[in-house]
Enzyme design. Structure first.
Site, mmCIF file in Angstrom:
data_model
loop_
_atom_site.group_PDB
_atom_site.id
_atom_site.type_symbol
_atom_site.label_atom_id
_atom_site.label_comp_id
_atom_site.label_asym_id
_atom_site.label_seq_id
_atom_site.Cartn_x
_atom_site.Cartn_y
_atom_site.Cartn_z
ATOM 1 N N HIS A 252 0.695 -1.279 -0.065
ATOM 2 C CA HIS A 252 -0.038 0.516 -0.059
ATOM 3 C C HIS A 252 0.808 1.242 0.106
ATOM 4 C CE1 HIS A 252 -3.279 2.435 0.646
ATOM 5 N NE2 HIS A 252 -3.503 2.148 1.742
ATOM 6 N N HIS A 298 -2.073 -1.557 -12.441
ATOM 7 C CA HIS A 298 -3.691 -1.319 -11.415
ATOM 8 C C HIS A 298 -4.911 -1.703 -11.269
ATOM 9 C CE1 HIS A 298 -6.233 2.140 -9.612
ATOM 10 N NE2 HIS A 298 -5.325 2.394 -8.869
ATOM 11 N N ASP A 351 3.487 4.958 -8.315
ATOM 12 C CA ASP A 351 4.471 4.663 -7.712
ATOM 13 C C ASP A 351 5.239 4.355 -8.269
ATOM 14 O OD1 ASP A 351 2.555 4.833 -5.214
ATOM 15 O OD2 ASP A 351 2.317 2.798 -5.097
#
Length: 410
Positions: A252, A298, A351
């Protein structure tokens, strides 16, 4: 106009239907639960409503109906007002909201002392969670609205103080800590690195990072955990602590730290003169070895994460000669050519590039990236807790979370 510390207007500002027509339909919620859906982390199972943000496969994150790509040039304070109050606000409204936070900012000597006594060997996010606990002890009101604003106001100094303690830096002077005349992110940056080291380049990079991470729907792990804990009528501080511990995991919030490490590893192995072909072959080797290709793919999106696109453009324009940025830009084009063999969305998520931007801007301490993420995510997390506790179901609030588990003989 938000001109005082009165927070009663918060509960009257959640309707965002006038902001933008881009409000998703709830669709058919007559969902049939099948055995195949069990033990899958509730992925895709509708459980509630979220007023602050949503994600679509084509445009990604939206704050209150606005696609994030349309908001990048707004100030952090405008977007905080949008998420918290339901509108971008007039200049006077945004200034009034900022003043509310400034009036509530500042840490007591007790909280500063408690942070200074934290062990330095623990993970920075554990220290950040502990610091929020100290605020719970020092500033409890029992009112979700007031506690939300108090924590949001104190968070920049709280995060900066935790990082400085963990790094072994000297404590902030009273004069530095008490200066509340600057913007929300500017104050955090100056408290973090000091006024002399606080370059415009660094502040701008942190501003962009901050704006892109305020909220991300209602069902991401940290948000869900925080609201689940709040549903048992834990106070706002305790609920946020649980959310921050969820955010700390490598799947996360810590993914931005791993994203930078991934870019650094490939740069170290291939060198600054690597070609796109060499980068693609290295990604292919890792893919074949079942190693994680960090930052690509994703669960919801079917395109490159618009937050990543914003950061890639920023990095290319501001740090074009930085070796990390050059490598990240090559990975942007080459990694999807490999990942597409397995993932329905092989494109970069935020990210893949956020850690590289922070490092290029002068903050290469990856172990603290998740605290920066947590500082930003507090905006949406506190607001969603307020909604579920005080506004949902015509003010009755969401009942205590109690999903059903099916017994399985093991």
């Amino acid at each position: 106009m938000f001109t005082s510390v009165d927070v009663t207007t918060l509960s009257n500002r959640t309707n965002c239907s006038s902001l933008s027509p881009a409000i998703p339909s709830s669709g058919d919620l007559d969902v049939r639960i099948t055995a195949a859906m069990l033990d899958t982390g509730l992925r895709g199972v509708p459980v509630g409503t979220c007023t602050t943000s949503f994600i679509t496969p084509e445009q990604g994150l939206h704050y209150r109906g606005y696609p994030i790509a349309d908001l990048v040039n707004h100030t952090p304070e405008q977007l905080m007002h949008l998420v918290f109050m339901g509108s971008l606000g007039s200049p006077s409204e945004v200034d009034g909201f900022s003043q509310v936070l400034a009036n509530r900012a500042g840490l007591s000597a007790t909280v500063k002392m408690q942070i200074s006594n934290l062990p330095r060997h623990i993970h920075p996010m554990s220290a950040f969670a502990a610091a929020i606990r100290f605020c719970q002890w020092e500033y409890p009101t029992g009112d979700y609205h007031k506690d939300a604003l108090n924590l949001l106001a104190k968070a920049p100094e709280l995060a900066a103080t935790v990082i400085r303690r963990h790094k072994g830096c000297e404590p902030l002077s009273n004069a530095e800590a008490e200066n509340r005349s600057m913007g929300y992110v500017e104050r955090f940056c100056e408290l973090l690195v000091g006024s002399e080291a606080c370059t415009t380049q660094f502040v701008e990079a942190v501003k962009i990072f901050h704006k892109l991470h305020y909220d991300h729907g209602g069902g991401n792990l940290s948000m869900f955990v925080a609201k689940a804990v709040a549903s048992g009528h834990s106070d706002l501080y305790g609920s946020v602590i649980a959310g921050m511990e969820a955010l700390a995991g490598p799947l996360h919030g810590r993914a931005n730290q791993e994203g930078l490490t991934f870019v650094q590893d490939i740069l170290e192995k291939l060198g600054a003169a690597a070609t796109p072909k060499q980068v693609r072959e290295e990604v292919q080797r890792r893919f074949d070895n079942k190693e994680k290709i960090v930052g690509f793919g994703h669960a919801v999106l079917r395109c490159e994460d618009p937050r990543a696109s914003i950061l890639y453009d920023y990095a290319a324009n501001h740090f074009p000669e930085n070796p990390l940025v050059k490598m990240a830009l090559m990975l942007r084009t080459e990694a999807p050519k490999v990942v597409c063999k397995k993932a329905s969305n092989p494109y970069a998520n935020v990210d893949a590039i956020s850690g590289t931007v922070l490092a290029a801007a002068g903050f290469s301490h990856a172990e603290y990236f998740t605290i920066l993420f947590g500082l930003s995510r507090l905006v949406g997390m506190t607001r969603q807790i307020v909604y579920e506790r005080c506004e949902a179901r015509d003010g009755k609030g969401v009942p205590i979370y109690r999903p059903k588990y099916v017994y399985k003989e093991g």
